[in-house]
Design a protein around this motif. Sequence first.
Motif, mmCIF file in Angstrom:
data_model
loop_
_atom_site.group_PDB
_atom_site.id
_atom_site.type_symbol
_atom_site.label_atom_id
_atom_site.label_comp_id
_atom_site.label_asym_id
_atom_site.label_seq_id
_atom_site.Cartn_x
_atom_site.Cartn_y
_atom_site.Cartn_z
ATOM 1 N N ALA A 52 11.806 -4.712 -1.602
ATOM 2 C CA ALA A 52 10.355 -4.590 -1.695
ATOM 3 C C ALA A 52 10.010 -3.606 -2.803
ATOM 4 N N TYR A 53 8.912 -3.873 -3.474
ATOM 5 C CA TYR A 53 8.527 -3.085 -4.647
ATOM 6 C C TYR A 53 7.112 -2.535 -4.487
ATOM 7 N N ILE A 54 6.940 -1.263 -4.876
ATOM 8 C CA ILE A 54 5.642 -0.599 -4.797
ATOM 9 C C ILE A 54 5.472 0.275 -6.037
ATOM 10 N N GLN A 55 4.244 0.367 -6.511
ATOM 11 C CA GLN A 55 3.966 1.255 -7.631
ATOM 12 C C GLN A 55 4.251 2.693 -7.203
ATOM 13 N N LYS A 56 4.909 3.426 -8.066
ATOM 14 C CA LYS A 56 5.305 4.802 -7.738
ATOM 15 C C LYS A 56 4.104 5.642 -7.311
ATOM 16 N N ASP A 57 2.973 5.479 -7.987
ATOM 17 C CA ASP A 57 1.782 6.268 -7.676
ATOM 18 C C ASP A 57 1.150 5.905 -6.337
ATOM 19 N N LEU A 58 1.449 4.728 -5.803
ATOM 20 C CA LEU A 58 0.855 4.283 -4.537
ATOM 21 C C LEU A 58 1.746 4.563 -3.327
ATOM 22 N N TYR A 59 2.968 4.982 -3.566
ATOM 23 C CA TYR A 59 3.913 5.192 -2.463
ATOM 24 C C TYR A 59 3.483 6.365 -1.592
ATOM 25 N N ASP A 60 3.415 6.121 -0.287
ATOM 26 C CA ASP A 60 3.058 7.132 0.706
ATOM 27 C C ASP A 60 4.144 7.116 1.782
ATOM 28 N N GLU A 61 5.017 8.115 1.756
ATOM 29 C CA GLU A 61 6.154 8.149 2.677
ATOM 30 C C GLU A 61 5.713 8.163 4.136
ATOM 31 N N ALA A 62 4.675 8.929 4.456
ATOM 32 C CA ALA A 62 4.186 9.001 5.840
ATOM 33 C C ALA A 62 3.688 7.639 6.315
ATOM 34 N N ALA A 63 2.969 6.917 5.459
ATOM 35 C CA ALA A 63 2.461 5.591 5.831
ATOM 36 C C ALA A 63 3.611 4.620 6.058
ATOM 37 N N LEU A 64 4.653 4.698 5.232
ATOM 38 C CA LEU A 64 5.817 3.826 5.403
ATOM 39 C C LEU A 64 6.517 4.118 6.724
ATOM 40 N N LYS A 65 6.747 5.393 7.018
ATOM 41 C CA LYS A 65 7.423 5.752 8.274
ATOM 42 C C LYS A 65 6.607 5.319 9.484
ATOM 43 N N GLU A 66 5.287 5.448 9.407
ATOM 44 C CA GLU A 66 4.431 5.019 10.522
ATOM 45 C C GLU A 66 4.480 3.507 10.694
ATOM 46 N N ALA A 67 4.460 2.779 9.584
ATOM 47 C CA ALA A 67 4.520 1.316 9.652
ATOM 48 C C ALA A 67 5.828 0.851 10.288
ATOM 49 N N ILE A 68 6.923 1.507 9.950
ATOM 50 C CA ILE A 68 8.223 1.135 10.522
ATOM 51 C C ILE A 68 8.282 1.520 12.002
ATOM 52 N N ALA A 69 7.737 2.676 12.350
ATOM 53 C CA ALA A 69 7.732 3.109 13.753
ATOM 54 C C ALA A 69 6.908 2.161 14.620
ATOM 55 N N ASP A 70 5.846 1.577 14.050
ATOM 56 C CA ASP A 70 4.968 0.668 14.790
ATOM 57 C C ASP A 70 5.339 -0.800 14.580
ATOM 58 N N PHE A 71 6.557 -1.067 14.102
ATOM 59 C CA PHE A 71 6.967 -2.438 13.802
ATOM 60 C C PHE A 71 6.812 -3.304 15.043
ATOM 61 N N PRO A 72 6.121 -4.457 14.925
ATOM 62 C CA PRO A 72 5.768 -5.260 16.111
ATOM 63 C C PRO A 72 6.896 -6.057 16.754
ATOM 64 N N LEU A 73 8.082 -6.081 16.177
ATOM 65 C CA LEU A 73 9.209 -6.783 16.793
ATOM 66 C C LEU A 73 10.183 -5.734 17.327
ATOM 67 N N PRO A 74 10.067 -5.387 18.605
ATOM 68 C CA PRO A 74 10.840 -4.249 19.136
ATOM 69 C C PRO A 74 12.355 -4.427 19.112
ATOM 70 N N ASP A 75 12.846 -5.649 19.090
ATOM 71 C CA ASP A 75 14.295 -5.872 19.099
ATOM 72 C C ASP A 75 14.906 -5.871 17.703
ATOM 73 N N THR A 76 14.090 -5.623 16.684
ATOM 74 C CA THR A 76 14.576 -5.615 15.315
ATOM 75 C C THR A 76 14.845 -4.182 14.870
ATOM 76 N N GLN A 77 16.045 -3.952 14.381
ATOM 77 C CA GLN A 77 16.404 -2.656 13.835
ATOM 78 C C GLN A 77 16.388 -2.768 12.323
#
Length: 72
Positions: free
Chosen positions: A42-67
């Motif tokens: 996956a690719y994101i513009q360096k200036d748009l990258y938000d580490e906290a938002a990424l970690k939150e999105a992964i923590a809230d991933f809607p498929l609980p059986d997926t690691q």
Amino acid sequence: MKYLEFIFHTLPCTEMANDVLSAVLGEVGFESFMEQTDGIAAYIQKDLYDEAALKEAIADFPLPDTQMQFSY
């Protein structure tokens, strides 16, 4: 524009898990995706990258059986 490349490994690696992951990542600013044998790149513009938002999105991933793990 500079981009960051992230490699996400999903387990189990299914088309549905990768599609959902792409949608979730799109919501936090990722722009393009390429399927890999065990996940997606996956690719994101360096200036748009938000580490906290990424970690939150992964923590809230809607498929609980997926690691997942990622690197960039």
